[in-house]
Design an enzyme around this catalytic site. Structure first.
Site, PDB file in Angstrom:
ATOM      1  N   ASP A 152      42.845  38.206  48.171  1.00 35.78           N
ATOM      2  CA  ASP A 152      43.722  38.939  49.012  1.00 35.78           C
ATOM      3  C   ASP A 152      45.021  38.398  49.415  1.00 35.78           C
ATOM      4  OD1 ASP A 152      41.721  40.806  48.471  1.00 35.78           O
ATOM      5  OD2 ASP A 152      40.204  39.809  49.954  1.00 35.78           O
ATOM      6  N   LYS A 187      48.464  38.656  45.538  1.00 35.92           N
ATOM      7  CA  LYS A 187      49.171  38.180  43.888  1.00 35.92           C
ATOM      8  C   LYS A 187      49.782  39.462  43.479  1.00 35.92           C
ATOM      9  CE  LYS A 187      44.653  37.208  43.117  1.00 35.92           C
ATOM     10  NZ  LYS A 187      44.288  36.893  44.495  1.00 35.92           N
ATOM     11  N   GLN A 247      40.876  37.144  42.507  1.00 41.26           N
ATOM     12  CA  GLN A 247      40.338  36.476  43.805  1.00 41.26           C
ATOM     13  C   GLN A 247      41.048  35.281  43.878  1.00 41.26           C
ATOM     14  OE1 GLN A 247      38.110  37.491  40.809  1.00 41.26           O
ATOM     15  NE2 GLN A 247      38.026  39.430  41.946  1.00 41.26           N
ATOM     16  N   GLY A 257      41.181  43.688  43.821  1.00 46.87           N
ATOM     17  CA  GLY A 257      42.003  44.723  44.345  1.00 46.87           C
ATOM     18  C   GLY A 257      43.349  44.238  44.679  1.00 46.87           C
ATOM     19  N   HIS A 258      44.589  44.576  43.671  1.00 46.66           N
ATOM     20  CA  HIS A 258      45.797  44.175  43.830  1.00 46.66           C
ATOM     21  C   HIS A 258      46.747  45.271  44.379  1.00 46.66           C
ATOM     22  CE1 HIS A 258      44.787  40.650  40.916  1.00 46.66           C
ATOM     23  NE2 HIS A 258      44.193  40.551  41.961  1.00 46.66           N
TER      24      HIS A 258
HETATM   25  P1  IMP Z   1      31.668  39.607  43.349  1.00 44.72           P
HETATM   26  O1  IMP Z   1      32.800  38.759  42.843  1.00 44.72           O
HETATM   27  O2  IMP Z   1      31.698  40.865  43.462  1.00 44.72           O
HETATM   28  O3  IMP Z   1      30.565  38.824  42.919  1.00 44.72           O
HETATM   29  O4  IMP Z   1      31.641  38.954  44.772  1.00 44.72           O
HETATM   30  C1  IMP Z   1      31.534  37.354  45.176  1.00 44.72           C
HETATM   31  C2  IMP Z   1      32.450  37.124  46.359  1.00 44.72           C
HETATM   32  O5  IMP Z   1      33.523  37.274  46.094  1.00 44.72           O
HETATM   33  C3  IMP Z   1      31.938  38.068  47.527  1.00 44.72           C
HETATM   34  O6  IMP Z   1      32.149  37.435  48.883  1.00 44.72           O
HETATM   35  C4  IMP Z   1      33.323  39.044  47.537  1.00 44.72           C
HETATM   36  O7  IMP Z   1      33.660  39.674  48.670  1.00 44.72           O
HETATM   37  C5  IMP Z   1      34.248  38.178  47.034  1.00 44.72           C
HETATM   38  N1  IMP Z   1      35.461  38.799  46.202  1.00 44.72           N
HETATM   39  C6  IMP Z   1      35.443  39.039  45.033  1.00 44.72           C
HETATM   40  N2  IMP Z   1      36.393  39.735  44.457  1.00 44.72           N
HETATM   41  C7  IMP Z   1      37.253  39.450  45.651  1.00 44.72           C
HETATM   42  C8  IMP Z   1      38.515  39.720  45.735  1.00 44.72           C
HETATM   43  O8  IMP Z   1      39.328  40.315  44.731  1.00 44.72           O
HETATM   44  N3  IMP Z   1      39.237  39.385  47.043  1.00 44.72           N
HETATM   45  C9  IMP Z   1      38.550  38.944  48.005  1.00 44.72           C
HETATM   46  N4  IMP Z   1      37.239  38.574  47.604  1.00 44.72           N
HETATM   47  C10 IMP Z   1      36.467  38.832  46.668  1.00 44.72           C
END
Ligand code: IMP
Length: 427
Positions: A13, A16, A223, A40-41
Site C-alpha cells: 500500500d 505503486k 504487496q 489493491g492499487h
Molecule cells: P495474503 O496475501 O492474502 O495471504 O495475506 C498475507 C498478509 O499480506 C496479510 O497480512 C495481508 O494483510 C497482507 N497483504 C496481502 N496483500 C496486501 C496488499 O496488497 N497490501 C498490503 N498488505 C497485503
C-alpha cells in the site's frame, strides 16, 4: 528504452498504482509479476478513481499493453468483475494479456484460506482471504491449474477432477467441511474460459519483442518487501515474493535485462493484518496519521496500522531489492504536523542494533530509536518543483534517502498524476 521494476518497499500500500499509472505514459507495456487479487492499487487519473486488484495500472493508456504475468495467481471471477468495472467506466481493456503460465485461484483455495485462518485462532495471519496462500502452495506442490488449461476444456475437466479428489479429502477429514462438486466447478470455469480466451497468450515472446524494439517496459510489483516469504516478517507474510528478484521470475525478463529498480516508500509506515510493525503507534498520533491519510485497506476495507518511517526496515528493503532509486509517496500527509519522527535504529534491552532481525520474537522486542525532525506546517499539494518545497520537507525527504541508502527520484504530494515532484532523474 529500459526495463524498470516498480517495487513496494515496505508492507504494501505504498502507492505503486499511482507511480505505475504515471510512468506508463511513456511505456508500451506494463507487466504485473506477483500476487493476485489480494493487491489493491488505487489510481486517480482524468478518467476517474479506480481500485485495481489484478489488471496492471497501465490499462488507462491506449498505447500500453498490460500483461498479467506468469508469477500472478488469477481468480477469474475477480478478473472478469474488474474487466466489467473498467468497461463500465469507458476504459478499453482489449490490450490485456493474461500469461498462459499464470496459475488459477480455484474455489477450494479461497475456502481453504478461510478455514486455515480460522484454525490459527489468535495466531491468524490476517490474510485477505483471497486464496493466495493455498494457490501458491499448489503451484509449488505441482497441483496447480494454470490459465493455459482453460484453453483445453477436456483436460481442464480432467485436471479439476484429479485435484479435487485430494482437496475434498482435506476439506472433509481435516476441516469437516462439505466436499466440492467437480461438475459444478467445471461448469463455472468453462464459463470463465469462454470469456477470458481472447486474452490468454504466451507473454514471454510478447515482452521480449517489446524489449527488442527498445520500448519502455514496466514490471509492476504487488504487496511490499516486508511481506516477502524469505525476507519479510515470516510467517506474517504473503505467499509470493514482492521483491525485485521475482520481477524477473514472475515475468520472464532475465535479471540482467532489468535496468532500474524503483522502491516505492510511503513517508510513514502502514501494515494490514497481523505481524510486527516496529514503529507502530497505538496512540493518538497513529489515529491522526490514519485519519489524515485515510489509511483503510483497498481490498478489505480494514483500518491500516500506522507508524513513523522505519529507517532500519527501509535500508534492509533497499538492500535486498537493489533499489537504484526511490519514490517517497504521501509527503503531504504531514503538512500539518509540527514535528516528525523517524526510526534510525532498534533497541533490544541495552543493545542498539541497525539490522532487521529475521526472527519474529526478536522483532517483537525491538524498540525504535527515534530522531525528531521539524515539520513544515504548509500546504505542499500544489508544489511542483523540488526547490519550492518547504526546507523542512526537503530535509525530511533527504533524511529518508540517507537512511535508505539510495537516491530519491520522485516525491508525491497528492493522488493526481501532476502531484509529483522530480527530486533527481530516474534515468
Ligand atoms: P495474503 O496475501 O492474502 O495471504 O495475506 C498475507 C498478509 O499480506 C496479510 O497480512 C495481508 O494483510 C497482507 N497483504 C496481502 N496483500 C496486501 C496488499 O496488497 N497490501 C498490503 N498488505 C497485503
Amino acid at each position: 528504452m529500459p526495463v524498470v521494476a516498480i517495487i513496494g518497499a515496505q508492507w504494501g500500500d505504498e502507492g505503486k498504482g499511482k507511480v505505475v499509472d504515471m510512468l506508463a505514459e511513456k511505456s508500451s507495456m506494463v507487466v504485473r509479476f506477483a500476487g493476485g487479487d489480494n493487491a489493491g492499487h488505487t489510481v486517480i487519473n482524468p478518467m476517474g478513481l479506480f481500485k485495481l486488484h489484478l489488471i496492471p495500472s497501465g490499462i488507462f493508456y491506449p498505447n500500453v499493453t498490460c500483461v498479467i504475468g506468469n508469477g500472478v495467481v488469477v481468480n477469474p471471477r475477480s478478473l472478469i468483475a474488474e474487466l466489467d468495472m473498467l468497461a463500465g467506466k469507458g476504459v478499453d481493456t482489449r490490450r490485456l494479456v493474461i500469461s498462459d503460465r499464470a496459475h488459477l485461484i480455484m474455489p477450494y483455495h479461497t475456502l481453504l484460506d478461510e478455514l486455515e485462518e480460522k484454525s490459527r485462532g489468535k495466531k491468524a495471519i490476517g490474510t485477505t482471504l483471497r486464496g493466495i496462500g493455498p494457490a501458491f502452495t499448489d503451484k509449488t506442490a505441482r497441483m496447480g491449474i494454470r490459465v493455459g488449461d482453460l484453453l483445453d476444456k477436456r483436460s481442464l475437466k480432467h485436471r479439476i477432477k484429479t485435484v479435487l479428489e485430494n482437496k475434498n479429502v482435506i476439506l472433509e477429514r481435516i476441516y469437516g467441511a462439505p466436499p466440492l462438486d467437480c461438475e459444478e466447478m467445471y461448469a463455472e470455469y468453462a464459463g470463465y474460459a469462454d470469456k477470458l480466451k481472447p486474452f490468454i497468450k504466451d507473454s514471454v515472446e510478447l515482452i521480449s519483442s517489446a524489449m527488442e524494439r527498445q520500448e519502455l517496459v514496466l514490471l509492476e510489483g504487488a504487496q511490499g518487501a516486508m511481506l516477502d516469504p524469505d525476507f519479510g516478517t515470516y510467517p506474517f507474510a504473503t505467499s509470493s515474493s514482492p521483491l525485485s528478484g521475482n520481477a524477473s521470475l514472475g515475468s520472464g525478463v532475465a535479471p540482467n535485462r532489468i535496468d532500474r529498480v524503483l522502491g516505492i516508500y510511503k513517508a510513514y509506515c502502514t501494515r494490514v493484518g497481523s505481524g510486527p510493525l516496529p514503529t507502530e503507534l497505538n496512540d493518538e498520533m497513529g489515529d491522526r496519521i490514519r485519519e489524515v491519510a485515510q489509511e483503510f485497506g483497498t481490498t478489505t476495507g480494514r483500518p491500516r496500522r500506522c507508524g513513523w518511517f522505519d529507517g532500519v526496515a527501509a535500508r534492509f528493503s533497499a538492500h535486498v531489492n537493489g533499489f537504484t532509486g526511490a519514490v517517497i509517496t504521501r509527503v503531504d500527509v504531514f503538512d500539518n504536523f509540527p514535528s516528525l519522527k523517524v526510526c534510525v535504529a532498534y533497541r533490544i534491552g541495552e543493545k542498539e542494533i541497525s539490522y532487521f532481525p529475521s526472527s519474529i520474537s526478536e522483532l517483537e522486542k525491538c524498540q525504535p530509536v527515534y530522531e525528531e525532525l521539524p515539520g513544515w506546517q504548509a500546504d505542499t499539494t500544489g508544489v511542483r518543483k523540488w526547490e519550492d518545497l518547504p526546507k523542512e520537507a526537503r530535509n525530511y525527504v533527504t533524511r529518508l534517502s540517507q537512511l535508505m541508502g539510495c537516491p530519491v527520484n520522485l516525491a508525491s504530494i497528492g493522488p493526481e498524476r501532476a502531484q509529483t515532484i522530480e527530486v533527481s532523474p530516474i534515468f
